[in-house]
Design a protein around this motif. Structure first.
Motif, PDB file in Angstrom:
ATOM      1  N   GLN A 126       0.876  -1.265   0.016  1.00 51.09           N
ATOM      2  CA  GLN A 126       0.192   0.458  -0.178  1.00 51.09           C
ATOM      3  C   GLN A 126       0.350   1.202   0.190  1.00 51.09           C
ATOM      4  OE1 GLN A 126      -1.962  -0.173   3.398  1.00 51.09           O
ATOM      5  NE2 GLN A 126      -0.899  -0.917   5.163  1.00 51.09           N
TER       6      GLN A 126
ATOM      7  N   SER B 195       0.195   4.017   1.388  1.00 46.52           N
ATOM      8  CA  SER B 195       0.124   4.200   3.433  1.00 46.52           C
ATOM      9  C   SER B 195       2.412   4.442   3.838  1.00 46.52           C
ATOM     10  CB  SER B 195      -0.695   3.145   4.207  1.00 46.52           C
ATOM     11  OG  SER B 195      -2.202   3.140   3.768  1.00 46.52           O
TER      12      SER B 195
ATOM     13  N   GLN C  67       2.997   7.874   4.780  1.00 41.31           N
ATOM     14  CA  GLN C  67       2.322   8.788   6.039  1.00 41.31           C
ATOM     15  C   GLN C  67       3.414   8.868   6.846  1.00 41.31           C
ATOM     16  OE1 GLN C  67      -1.279   7.203   7.523  1.00 41.31           O
ATOM     17  NE2 GLN C  67      -2.028   7.164   5.218  1.00 41.31           N
TER      18      GLN C  67
ATOM     19  N   ARG D 264       0.399  -6.659  -4.290  1.00 42.84           N
ATOM     20  CA  ARG D 264       1.134  -7.806  -3.347  1.00 42.84           C
ATOM     21  C   ARG D 264       0.154  -9.213  -3.984  1.00 42.84           C
ATOM     22  NH1 ARG D 264      -4.667  -5.010  -0.975  1.00 42.84           N
ATOM     23  NH2 ARG D 264      -3.536  -3.179  -0.285  1.00 42.84           N
TER      24      ARG D 264
ATOM     25  N   GLN E 136      -1.656   2.767  -6.030  1.00 47.48           N
ATOM     26  CA  GLN E 136      -2.801   3.546  -4.773  1.00 47.48           C
ATOM     27  C   GLN E 136      -2.476   4.863  -5.192  1.00 47.48           C
ATOM     28  OE1 GLN E 136      -2.236   1.529  -1.538  1.00 47.48           O
ATOM     29  NE2 GLN E 136      -4.007   0.434  -2.047  1.00 47.48           N
TER      30      GLN E 136
ATOM     31  N   GLU F  16      -2.257   7.878  -2.117  1.00 50.59           N
ATOM     32  CA  GLU F  16      -2.394   7.835  -0.370  1.00 50.59           C
ATOM     33  C   GLU F  16      -2.537   9.478  -0.385  1.00 50.59           C
ATOM     34  OE1 GLU F  16      -2.293   5.190   1.026  1.00 50.59           O
ATOM     35  OE2 GLU F  16      -2.286   6.126   3.232  1.00 50.59           O
TER      36      GLU F  16
ATOM     37  N   THR G 124      -6.633   4.187  10.703  1.00 50.49           N
ATOM     38  CA  THR G 124      -7.736   5.335  10.944  1.00 50.49           C
ATOM     39  C   THR G 124      -8.130   4.903  12.483  1.00 50.49           C
ATOM     40  OG1 THR G 124      -8.001   4.553   9.249  1.00 50.49           O
ATOM     41  CG2 THR G 124      -6.803   6.315   8.582  1.00 50.49           C
TER      42      THR G 124
ATOM     43  N   ALA H 213      -6.473  11.098   6.691  1.00 44.81           N
ATOM     44  CA  ALA H 213      -5.713  10.174   5.641  1.00 44.81           C
ATOM     45  C   ALA H 213      -6.575   9.415   4.652  1.00 44.81           C
ATOM     46  CB  ALA H 213      -4.801   9.003   5.874  1.00 44.81           C
ATOM     47  N   LEU H 214      -6.834   9.360   3.505  1.00 43.05           N
ATOM     48  CA  LEU H 214      -6.940   8.584   2.419  1.00 43.05           C
ATOM     49  C   LEU H 214      -6.430   7.837   1.242  1.00 43.05           C
ATOM     50  CD1 LEU H 214      -7.700  10.187  -1.378  1.00 43.05           C
ATOM     51  CD2 LEU H 214      -8.101  12.073   1.188  1.00 43.05           C
TER      52      LEU H 214
END
Ligand code: DAH
Length: 339
Positions: free
Chosen positions: A170, A172, A175, A196, A210, A212, A253, A307-308
């Protein structure tokens, strides 16, 4: 000797006329006029001539030498001209011939949409940052509140380099990397490839993309998250788009939500595109978990954030009703030309 000289003149004339190329000319020059050349060797025999004959033969020899030299120059010029003519013929360009058409390519649909998404967020004051695709387990999982035994890891199995290093599942982890380095206010998006260990089918690929998003500052609330996402969706799918937040769970989150857009094909009625649901899920989001903030050295008592994360392929597939993800990676121009 006079006859010999005349014979040389004749032979030289013939050979020069037939010479094809500057190299042949040079060897003829040596053959006749060189130190050991035919003319020279005759002149060396002049000693045996009578005093009367010597000047006559000498004069003739000089004439013949001059004659051959002249012929050499003439022939060299001719050869050069022939060569030029040949080259002009060969390199002739017919400007009336039809040209070779070069087909102009264009951006891949994933790039077109990613650029559009970036532009929307940049317009709202976000910065674009990148993170590594080969990532530490710590950033991809641990720091995001996904410890070794957490069930969330099962859905994100990936390719491991060793126990601590893997291909990120991901975006993420970016972040964490950003929050470690930069103190609030933070407002970033981070697009990139993720991996993955999924088998390839119409909706799965071991490599996908993705985007983020992360905002951290004093006093950031869920209202900021909703406003930002509503603005994003309206810019992306049109001003009349309707957004829905559904409670969900992500380890990093709290609270968490999934965001759906009302199907822009059937406007909520239910159709093939939205599989009869009337809504299309586009991303996950939530308020940054206090544990994640403190993992990164940011005091959750002072700061808060949201976050998204969204899947680029999904967003593009839904925008254009593309039903097979493999189309993005097969490079079939019949598909790509449509964008
Ligand atoms: N990283 C999540 C995934 O791959 C998506 C996600 C959900 C990202 C919620 C977020 C978030 O930043 O707040 O499934």
């Amino acid at each position: 000797m006079k006859q010999e000289l005349e014979a040389i003149r004749e032979k030289a004339m013939r050979e020069l006329e037939e010479a094809k190329g500057q190299q042949v000319l040079e060897s003829l020059r040596i053959q006749y006029l060189g130190k050991k050349g035919e003319l020279t060797s005759i002149l060396k025999q002049m000693g045996s001539l009578s005093a009367e004959e010597r000047p006559k033969i000498g004069q003739l020899a000089n004439e013949i030498r001059a004659f051959i030299e002249q012929d050499l120059v003439k022939r060299a010029a001719e050869l050069k001209e022939e060569e030029t003519a040949r080259r002009l013929e060969k390199e002739k360009i017919d400007v009336t011939m039809p040209g070779t058409r070069h087909e102009l390519g264009h951006k891949h649909p994933l790039s077109i949409e990613l650029d559009a998404i970036k532009e929307i967020f940049v317009g709202m004051g976000f910065e674009i940052v990148e993170g590594p695709e080969v990532e530490y387990d710590y950033y991809n999982f641990e720091a995001l509140n996904i410890p070794k035994d957490h069930p969330a890891r099962d859905t994100q199995d990936t390719f491991y380099i060793n126990d601590n290093i893997l291909l990120r599942t991901q975006t993420s982890p970016v972040q964490v990397r950003v929050m470690e380095k930069q103190k609030p206010p933070i407002r970033i998006i981070s697009p990139g490839r993720v991996y993955r260990s999924d088998a390839v089918d119409a909706t799965h690929s071991p490599l996908f993309h993705q985007i983020e998003g992360l905002v951290v500052d004093k006093g950031i609330t869920f209202a900021d998250l909703k406003g930002t996402l509503e603005t994003f969706v309206k810019r992306m799918y049109g001003e009349d788009s309707v957004v829905r937040f559904r409670p969900h769970h992500f380890p990093f989150t709290e609270p968490s939500a999934e965001v759906d857009v009302q199907c822009f094909n059937c406007h909520g009625e239910g159709c093939r595109l939205c599989k009869g649901e009337g809504w299309i899920e586009i991303l996950g989001c939530g308020m940054v978990h206090p544990k994640v903030l403190s993992n990164c050295g940011i005091d959750p008592e002072v700061y808060s954030g949201f976050a998204l994360g969204m899947g680029l392929e999904r967003v593009v597939m839904r925008k254009y009703s593309i039903d097979d993800m493999r189309l993005f990676y097969e490079n079939d121009v019949r598909f790509l030309r449509q964008f």
